[in-house]
Write a protein that holds these residues in place. Structure first.
Motif, PDB file in Angstrom:
ATOM      1  N   SER A   1     -17.176 -12.322   5.800  1.00 11.14           N
ATOM      2  CA  SER A   1     -17.805 -13.629   5.709  1.00 11.14           C
ATOM      3  C   SER A   1     -18.375 -13.967   7.062  1.00 11.14           C
ATOM      4  O   SER A   1     -17.649 -14.018   8.052  1.00 11.14           O
ATOM      5  N   GLY A   2     -19.697 -14.176   7.118  1.00 11.27           N
ATOM      6  CA  GLY A   2     -20.304 -14.498   8.395  1.00 11.27           C
ATOM      7  C   GLY A   2     -20.194 -13.361   9.376  1.00 11.27           C
ATOM      8  O   GLY A   2     -20.167 -13.570  10.585  1.00 11.27           O
ATOM      9  N   GLY A   3     -20.138 -12.109   8.892  1.00  7.17           N
ATOM     10  CA  GLY A   3     -20.073 -10.971   9.792  1.00  7.17           C
ATOM     11  C   GLY A   3     -18.677 -10.645  10.274  1.00  7.17           C
ATOM     12  O   GLY A   3     -18.480  -9.680  10.993  1.00  7.17           O
ATOM     13  N   ARG A   4     -17.669 -11.448   9.878  1.00 13.56           N
ATOM     14  CA  ARG A   4     -16.304 -11.189  10.321  1.00 13.56           C
ATOM     15  C   ARG A   4     -15.414 -10.846   9.131  1.00 13.56           C
ATOM     16  O   ARG A   4     -15.541 -11.453   8.073  1.00 13.56           O
ATOM     17  N   PRO A   5     -14.521  -9.874   9.297  1.00 12.34           N
ATOM     18  CA  PRO A   5     -13.638  -9.530   8.183  1.00 12.34           C
ATOM     19  C   PRO A   5     -12.616 -10.638   7.939  1.00 12.34           C
ATOM     20  O   PRO A   5     -12.128 -11.260   8.869  1.00 12.34           O
ATOM     21  N   GLU A   6     -12.336 -10.894   6.673  1.00 14.80           N
ATOM     22  CA  GLU A   6     -11.330 -11.872   6.312  1.00 14.80           C
ATOM     23  C   GLU A   6     -10.123 -11.137   5.744  1.00 14.80           C
ATOM     24  O   GLU A   6     -10.266 -10.154   5.032  1.00 14.80           O
ATOM     25  N   PRO A   7      -8.918 -11.607   6.049  1.00 19.89           N
ATOM     26  CA  PRO A   7      -7.732 -10.966   5.472  1.00 19.89           C
ATOM     27  C   PRO A   7      -7.760 -11.084   3.958  1.00 19.89           C
ATOM     28  O   PRO A   7      -8.221 -12.085   3.409  1.00 19.89           O
ATOM     29  N   GLU A   8      -7.284 -10.069   3.283  1.00 20.32           N
ATOM     30  CA  GLU A   8      -7.324 -10.041   1.831  1.00 20.32           C
ATOM     31  C   GLU A   8      -5.960  -9.637   1.304  1.00 20.32           C
ATOM     32  O   GLU A   8      -5.224  -8.887   1.948  1.00 20.32           O
ATOM     33  N   LEU A   9      -5.617 -10.137   0.127  1.00 16.77           N
ATOM     34  CA  LEU A   9      -4.342  -9.830  -0.505  1.00 16.77           C
ATOM     35  C   LEU A   9      -4.589  -9.032  -1.778  1.00 16.77           C
ATOM     36  O   LEU A   9      -5.663  -9.126  -2.381  1.00 16.77           O
ATOM     37  N   PRO A  10      -3.614  -8.261  -2.220  1.00 14.63           N
ATOM     38  CA  PRO A  10      -3.791  -7.495  -3.464  1.00 14.63           C
ATOM     39  C   PRO A  10      -4.020  -8.429  -4.644  1.00 14.63           C
ATOM     40  O   PRO A  10      -3.405  -9.490  -4.747  1.00 14.63           O
ATOM     41  N   GLU A  11      -4.914  -8.027  -5.536  1.00 11.10           N
ATOM     42  CA  GLU A  11      -5.136  -8.792  -6.757  1.00 11.10           C
ATOM     43  C   GLU A  11      -4.052  -8.445  -7.775  1.00 11.10           C
ATOM     44  O   GLU A  11      -3.622  -7.295  -7.877  1.00 11.10           O
ATOM     45  N   LEU A  12      -3.624  -9.440  -8.523  1.00 10.17           N
ATOM     46  CA  LEU A  12      -2.578  -9.247  -9.522  1.00 10.17           C
ATOM     47  C   LEU A  12      -3.219  -9.099 -10.895  1.00 10.17           C
ATOM     48  O   LEU A  12      -3.629 -10.087 -11.507  1.00 10.17           O
ATOM     49  N   ALA A  13      -3.310  -7.877 -11.379  1.00 16.08           N
ATOM     50  CA  ALA A  13      -3.832  -7.628 -12.718  1.00 16.08           C
ATOM     51  C   ALA A  13      -2.728  -7.887 -13.735  1.00 16.08           C
ATOM     52  O   ALA A  13      -1.544  -8.031 -13.392  1.00 16.08           O
ATOM     53  N   SER A  14      -3.084  -7.952 -14.998  1.00 17.00           N
ATOM     54  CA  SER A  14      -2.096  -8.206 -16.038  1.00 17.00           C
ATOM     55  C   SER A  14      -1.083  -7.061 -16.088  1.00 17.00           C
ATOM     56  O   SER A  14      -1.371  -5.929 -15.718  1.00 17.00           O
ATOM     57  N   GLY A  15       0.111  -7.382 -16.553  1.00 18.88           N
ATOM     58  CA  GLY A  15       1.195  -6.413 -16.584  1.00 18.88           C
ATOM     59  C   GLY A  15       2.292  -6.801 -15.618  1.00 18.88           C
ATOM     60  O   GLY A  15       2.171  -7.786 -14.878  1.00 18.88           O
ATOM     61  N   VAL A  16       3.356  -6.040 -15.605  1.00 18.48           N
ATOM     62  CA  VAL A  16       4.476  -6.304 -14.697  1.00 18.48           C
ATOM     63  C   VAL A  16       4.137  -5.736 -13.330  1.00 18.48           C
ATOM     64  O   VAL A  16       3.865  -4.536 -13.189  1.00 18.48           O
ATOM     65  N   ARG A  17       4.156  -6.589 -12.303  1.00 13.46           N
ATOM     66  CA  ARG A  17       3.836  -6.207 -10.926  1.00 13.46           C
ATOM     67  C   ARG A  17       5.084  -6.413 -10.071  1.00 13.46           C
ATOM     68  O   ARG A  17       5.563  -7.533  -9.934  1.00 13.46           O
ATOM     69  N   LEU A  18       5.602  -5.342  -9.499  1.00  9.89           N
ATOM     70  CA  LEU A  18       6.794  -5.420  -8.659  1.00  9.89           C
ATOM     71  C   LEU A  18       6.393  -5.542  -7.198  1.00  9.89           C
ATOM     72  O   LEU A  18       5.745  -4.642  -6.646  1.00  9.89           O
ATOM     73  N   LEU A  19       6.734  -6.667  -6.581  1.00  8.84           N
ATOM     74  CA  LEU A  19       6.544  -6.831  -5.148  1.00  8.84           C
ATOM     75  C   LEU A  19       7.791  -6.282  -4.465  1.00  8.84           C
ATOM     76  O   LEU A  19       8.879  -6.851  -4.576  1.00  8.84           O
ATOM     77  N   ASP A  20       7.639  -5.162  -3.779  1.00  5.98           N
ATOM     78  CA  ASP A  20       8.772  -4.456  -3.189  1.00  5.98           C
ATOM     79  C   ASP A  20       8.783  -4.694  -1.687  1.00  5.98           C
ATOM     80  O   ASP A  20       7.937  -4.162  -0.955  1.00  5.98           O
ATOM     81  N   VAL A  21       9.719  -5.520  -1.226  1.00  3.88           N
ATOM     82  CA  VAL A  21       9.858  -5.834   0.192  1.00  3.88           C
ATOM     83  C   VAL A  21      11.179  -5.241   0.672  1.00  3.88           C
ATOM     84  O   VAL A  21      12.220  -5.447   0.046  1.00  3.88           O
ATOM     85  N   ALA A  22      11.138  -4.516   1.767  1.00  2.40           N
ATOM     86  CA  ALA A  22      12.329  -3.827   2.255  1.00  2.40           C
ATOM     87  C   ALA A  22      13.464  -4.801   2.509  1.00  2.40           C
ATOM     88  O   ALA A  22      14.613  -4.549   2.158  1.00  2.40           O
ATOM     89  N   ASP A  23      13.155  -5.950   3.111  1.00  2.00           N
ATOM     90  CA  ASP A  23      14.160  -6.963   3.413  1.00  2.00           C
ATOM     91  C   ASP A  23      13.945  -8.139   2.484  1.00  2.00           C
ATOM     92  O   ASP A  23      13.011  -8.917   2.653  1.00  2.00           O
ATOM     93  N   GLU A  24      14.813  -8.284   1.477  1.00  5.88           N
ATOM     94  CA  GLU A  24      14.629  -9.338   0.484  1.00  5.88           C
ATOM     95  C   GLU A  24      14.633 -10.725   1.112  1.00  5.88           C
ATOM     96  O   GLU A  24      13.975 -11.649   0.634  1.00  5.88           O
ATOM     97  N   GLU A  25      15.348 -10.894   2.229  1.00  3.02           N
ATOM     98  CA  GLU A  25      15.390 -12.195   2.884  1.00  3.02           C
ATOM     99  C   GLU A  25      14.026 -12.590   3.447  1.00  3.02           C
ATOM    100  O   GLU A  25      13.780 -13.768   3.709  1.00  3.02           O
ATOM    101  N   ARG A  26      13.149 -11.614   3.642  1.00  3.41           N
ATOM    102  CA  ARG A  26      11.819 -11.885   4.174  1.00  3.41           C
ATOM    103  C   ARG A  26      10.750 -11.795   3.095  1.00  3.41           C
ATOM    104  O   ARG A  26       9.564 -11.700   3.394  1.00  3.41           O
ATOM    105  N   ALA A  27      11.166 -11.828   1.839  1.00  2.00           N
ATOM    106  CA  ALA A  27      10.218 -11.677   0.737  1.00  2.00           C
ATOM    107  C   ALA A  27       9.518 -12.978   0.381  1.00  2.00           C
ATOM    108  O   ALA A  27       8.479 -12.962  -0.279  1.00  2.00           O
ATOM    109  N   THR A  28      10.072 -14.114   0.806  1.00  6.71           N
ATOM    110  CA  THR A  28       9.530 -15.407   0.385  1.00  6.71           C
ATOM    111  C   THR A  28       8.078 -15.583   0.802  1.00  6.71           C
ATOM    112  O   THR A  28       7.229 -15.992  -0.005  1.00  6.71           O
ATOM    113  N   GLY A  29       7.751 -15.290   2.066  1.00  9.59           N
ATOM    114  CA  GLY A  29       6.386 -15.467   2.550  1.00  9.59           C
ATOM    115  C   GLY A  29       5.373 -14.644   1.776  1.00  9.59           C
ATOM    116  O   GLY A  29       4.383 -15.185   1.257  1.00  9.59           O
TER     117      GLY A  29
END
Length: 233
Positions: free
Chosen positions: A7-35
């Motif tokens: 955008s405007g010549g600068r890269p913007e951070p992007e997050l994975p898109e969530l398609a339909s189906g069961v999507r497992l967010l796998d975080v090594a430290d569950e205590e840090r999964a909230t963010g």
């Protein structure tokens, strides 16, 4: 899928898109999964519209955290949260999901899906049985309503393995010194904007650049010389 929009010549951070189906967010430290969890939920609602139905376990639906990330407080009005505190309460809430999800629902969220079923001791294997039945219910909701169901697990072990096996996609997230790094089937965080137009790149980014250069030069067809290792230099 590209890892960063521009955008405007600068890269913007992007997050994975969530398609339909069961999507497992796998975080090594569950205590840090909230963010990461909250970021994916809010990003999906902001880009797709609709509402989210959230079956909470372990206090992941923290309104202060969600509010601090949401561009507008109105976004939180689109998240409906139900909380369970025991295996049977959580199972009953999951069993009611087919009635709670409607045409306006664009996301179902079930963090720490395995948490309460681990402590069930009414009879042998009850916890595992409830876990499998609950998992079958959310998979059915995802298929019937064509929506993503975002889940996390409290512990990586054999008990929670059915979650990984049933997931249509696993989105791995690890913390780096530059920020969270997401890796999914068709997504990988490669560039981290650091302000003032500067970016921090990852080794994976440069590996992809080099692979593209090799392919363009036709070197990809060149046989790789064999290397013999005999235990000595």
């Amino acid at each position: 899928m590209p890892a960063n929009r521009r955008s405007g010549g600068r890269p913007e951070p992007e997050l994975p898109e969530l398609a339909s189906g069961v999507r497992l967010l796998d975080v090594a430290d569950e205590e840090r999964a909230t963010g990461p969890l909250h970021s994916l939920v809010l990003d999906h609602l902001l880009t797709n519209g609709g509402t989210a139905v959230w079956v909470d376990a372990g206090g992941h639906a923290v309104s202060q955290s969600l509010a601090s990330l949401a561009p507008s407080p109105r976004t939180l009005d689109r998240i409906r949260v139900a909380r369970g505190f025991t295996a049977h309460q959580h199972y009953d809430l999951v069993r009611e999901l087919p009635e709670q999800v409607d045409d306006d629902t664009s996301l179902v969220v079930c963090p720490a899906f395995d948490r309460f079923y681990r402590g069930t001791e009414t009879y042998a294997d009850e916890g595992e049985d409830l876990l499998l039945r609950a998992l079958a219910t959310v998979a059915g909701v995802a298929d019937r309503h064509d929506v993503p169901v975002l889940v996390t697990r409290s512990t990586r072990d054999s008990f929670s393995e059915p979650l990984a096996a049933a997931a249509d996609e696993t989105i791995r997230c690890e913390q780096t010194e530059f920020g969270p790094r997401f890796v999914a089937d068709e997504f990988e965080t490669l560039v981290y904007p650091t302000g003032n137009g500067a970016v921090q790149t990852t080794l994976a980014f440069w590996k992809r650049v080099l692979q593209a250069r090799v392919s363009a030069a036709g070197a990809a067809e060149t046989p790789t010389p064999e290397v013999t290792v005999d235990g000595a230099y």
